[in-house]
Design a protein around this motif. Structure first.
Motif, PDB file in Angstrom:
ATOM      1  N   ASN A 228       0.856  -1.186   0.000  1.00  0.00           N
ATOM      2  CA  ASN A 228       0.000   0.000   0.000  1.00  0.00           C
ATOM      3  C   ASN A 228       0.893   1.238   0.000  1.00  0.00           C
ATOM      4  O   ASN A 228       2.099   1.137  -0.221  1.00  0.00           O
ATOM      5  CB  ASN A 228      -0.981  -0.012   1.177  1.00  0.00           C
ATOM      6  CG  ASN A 228      -0.276  -0.068   2.519  1.00  0.00           C
ATOM      7  OD1 ASN A 228       0.786   0.517   2.712  1.00  0.00           O
ATOM      8  ND2 ASN A 228      -0.865  -0.776   3.471  1.00  0.00           N
ATOM      9  N   ARG A 229       0.317   2.404   0.247  1.00  0.00           N
ATOM     10  CA  ARG A 229       1.094   3.633   0.127  1.00  0.00           C
ATOM     11  C   ARG A 229       1.747   4.053   1.443  1.00  0.00           C
ATOM     12  O   ARG A 229       2.365   5.124   1.501  1.00  0.00           O
ATOM     13  CB  ARG A 229       0.233   4.758  -0.409  1.00  0.00           C
ATOM     14  CG  ARG A 229      -0.891   5.215   0.494  1.00  0.00           C
ATOM     15  CD  ARG A 229      -1.706   6.301  -0.200  1.00  0.00           C
ATOM     16  NE  ARG A 229      -0.886   7.444  -0.574  1.00  0.00           N
ATOM     17  CZ  ARG A 229      -1.223   8.331  -1.520  1.00  0.00           C
ATOM     18  NH1 ARG A 229      -2.354   8.200  -2.185  1.00  0.00           N
ATOM     19  NH2 ARG A 229      -0.437   9.342  -1.785  1.00  0.00           N
TER      20      ARG A 229
ATOM     21  N   ALA B 293       8.143  11.854   0.018  1.00  0.00           N
ATOM     22  CA  ALA B 293       7.343  13.021   0.372  1.00  0.00           C
ATOM     23  C   ALA B 293       6.115  13.088  -0.529  1.00  0.00           C
ATOM     24  O   ALA B 293       6.038  12.439  -1.564  1.00  0.00           O
ATOM     25  CB  ALA B 293       8.184  14.288   0.221  1.00  0.00           C
ATOM     26  N   GLU B 294       5.135  13.895  -0.117  1.00  0.00           N
ATOM     27  CA  GLU B 294       3.947  14.086  -0.948  1.00  0.00           C
ATOM     28  C   GLU B 294       4.328  14.738  -2.283  1.00  0.00           C
ATOM     29  O   GLU B 294       5.280  15.502  -2.337  1.00  0.00           O
ATOM     30  CB  GLU B 294       2.925  14.953  -0.204  1.00  0.00           C
ATOM     31  CG  GLU B 294       2.365  14.308   1.052  1.00  0.00           C
ATOM     32  CD  GLU B 294       1.615  13.013   0.765  1.00  0.00           C
ATOM     33  OE1 GLU B 294       1.206  12.785  -0.398  1.00  0.00           O
ATOM     34  OE2 GLU B 294       1.445  12.225   1.705  1.00  0.00           O
TER      35      GLU B 294
ATOM     36  N   ASP C  35      11.772  11.341  -5.840  1.00  0.00           N
ATOM     37  CA  ASP C  35      13.201  11.329  -5.563  1.00  0.00           C
ATOM     38  C   ASP C  35      13.727   9.901  -5.711  1.00  0.00           C
ATOM     39  O   ASP C  35      13.263   8.997  -5.011  1.00  0.00           O
ATOM     40  CB  ASP C  35      13.435  11.835  -4.139  1.00  0.00           C
ATOM     41  CG  ASP C  35      14.891  11.820  -3.716  1.00  0.00           C
ATOM     42  OD1 ASP C  35      15.752  11.389  -4.504  1.00  0.00           O
ATOM     43  OD2 ASP C  35      15.168  12.227  -2.569  1.00  0.00           O
ATOM     44  N   PRO C  36      14.700   9.656  -6.598  1.00  0.00           N
ATOM     45  CA  PRO C  36      15.203   8.292  -6.799  1.00  0.00           C
ATOM     46  C   PRO C  36      15.735   7.644  -5.525  1.00  0.00           C
ATOM     47  O   PRO C  36      15.606   6.427  -5.340  1.00  0.00           O
ATOM     48  CB  PRO C  36      16.312   8.475  -7.834  1.00  0.00           C
ATOM     49  CG  PRO C  36      15.944   9.708  -8.574  1.00  0.00           C
ATOM     50  CD  PRO C  36      15.316  10.604  -7.548  1.00  0.00           C
TER      51      PRO C  36
ATOM     52  N   GLY D  61       2.224   8.141  -6.723  1.00  0.00           N
ATOM     53  CA  GLY D  61       3.178   7.044  -6.741  1.00  0.00           C
ATOM     54  C   GLY D  61       2.574   5.751  -7.264  1.00  0.00           C
ATOM     55  O   GLY D  61       1.506   5.748  -7.892  1.00  0.00           O
ATOM     56  N   ARG D  62       3.279   4.655  -6.994  1.00  0.00           N
ATOM     57  CA  ARG D  62       2.854   3.335  -7.450  1.00  0.00           C
ATOM     58  C   ARG D  62       2.980   2.328  -6.304  1.00  0.00           C
ATOM     59  O   ARG D  62       4.007   2.281  -5.622  1.00  0.00           O
ATOM     60  CB  ARG D  62       3.717   2.851  -8.628  1.00  0.00           C
ATOM     61  CG  ARG D  62       3.698   3.777  -9.844  1.00  0.00           C
ATOM     62  CD  ARG D  62       2.342   3.795 -10.516  1.00  0.00           C
ATOM     63  NE  ARG D  62       2.356   4.586 -11.750  1.00  0.00           N
ATOM     64  CZ  ARG D  62       2.080   5.881 -11.815  1.00  0.00           C
ATOM     65  NH1 ARG D  62       1.789   6.567 -10.713  1.00  0.00           N
ATOM     66  NH2 ARG D  62       2.080   6.504 -12.985  1.00  0.00           N
ATOM     67  N   PHE D  63       1.935   1.523  -6.110  1.00  0.00           N
ATOM     68  CA  PHE D  63       2.054   0.350  -5.246  1.00  0.00           C
ATOM     69  C   PHE D  63       2.454  -0.818  -6.122  1.00  0.00           C
ATOM     70  O   PHE D  63       2.647  -0.667  -7.343  1.00  0.00           O
ATOM     71  CB  PHE D  63       0.744   0.091  -4.491  1.00  0.00           C
ATOM     72  CG  PHE D  63      -0.408  -0.333  -5.345  1.00  0.00           C
ATOM     73  CD1 PHE D  63      -0.659  -1.674  -5.578  1.00  0.00           C
ATOM     74  CD2 PHE D  63      -1.264   0.604  -5.914  1.00  0.00           C
ATOM     75  CE1 PHE D  63      -1.732  -2.082  -6.371  1.00  0.00           C
ATOM     76  CE2 PHE D  63      -2.339   0.218  -6.708  1.00  0.00           C
ATOM     77  CZ  PHE D  63      -2.569  -1.124  -6.940  1.00  0.00           C
TER      78      PHE D  63
END
Length: 228
Positions: free
Chosen positions: A5-6, A12-13, A27-28, A218-220
């Motif tokens: 999940n997130r 950061a947001e 951010d990588p 983002g991605r789960f």
């Protein structure tokens, strides 16, 4: 088989906080930390991430791709403790396993990939390496549901010409796609009957990332691996 999940990461947001996607602007270093933390929690030695391009291309893997993964939407392996990850934020992570053959696979199946048949392609590729679809178990993870995934009427018609099961309407009686129904039908036709569903809708579930709901996000991931 696990679905993240997130929560519980370092991003950061608007990527807060366990973003596992490396190509969405985060951010990588935060993404790398989130991936390492998730692998450690799952007891994985290494994890394969794809450069997902909404294709039906799949590949057998024995190690991660590194910093420049090839364009793929499905991977499978027989290497223990090598995690396979399918990144999503409205598309479906589809996870497969044949414990007798010692093979597991992961696919990213969005609208385009579903139409192209990435999940049947993964089943076929695994079968070519000794898996039996009748023995396989599958998990179809969270995605935009058929009551939320609104599309133009023409798009619904075009997709339903390939997969009639996807035809759906939203709660407001507008055209929609039910990709879960489409993927389920593809698995059945490929001979996979043991299918489990995580029926959460990404758009309706704040604990999951959703591109349609949030835009920049983002991605789960869905993870699958073989134990030793």
């Amino acid at each position: 088989m696990r679905i993240t999940n997130r929560h519980g990461g370092t991003s950061a947001e608007p990527y807060g906080s366990r973003n596992l996607g490396g190509l969405c602007g985060d951010d990588p270093e935060a993404v790398a930390a989130n991936r390492a933390k998730t692998a450690a929690e799952f007891g994985l030695d290494r994890t394969v991430f794809m450069r997902q391009v909404h294709s039906a291309d799949v590949r057998y893997v024995t190690e991660p791709f590194g910093d420049d993964p090839p364009p793929l939407d499905g991977v499978f392996t027989d290497v223990p403790h090598l995690g396979l990850a399918a990144l999503c934020a409205d598309c479906a992570p589809v996870l497969l396993a044949d414990p007798v053959a010692g093979l597991v696979g992961a696919a990213h199946s969005g609208r385009v990939g579903t139409v192209l048949g990435v999940v049947p392609a993964l089943v076929e590729a695994m079968a070519g390496h000794g898996a039996d679809p009748a023995r396989m178990t599958a998990l179809i993870g969270p995605m935009a549901c058929g009551s939320c995934y609104e599309v133009p009427a023409g798009m619904r018609r075009e997709v339903a010409e390939v997969l009639p099961e996807v035809w759906s309407i939203t709660r407001d009686d507008t055209p929609a796609l039910d990709l879960r129904a489409g993927i389920t039908s593809q698995l059945a036709r490929a001979g996979v009957r043991d299918v489990t569903h995580d029926t959460r809708c990404t758009i309706e579930t704040p604990d999951l990332f959703s591109h349609r709901r949030d835009g920049r996000t983002g991605r789960f991931a869905g993870y699958v691996w073989l134990e030793a």
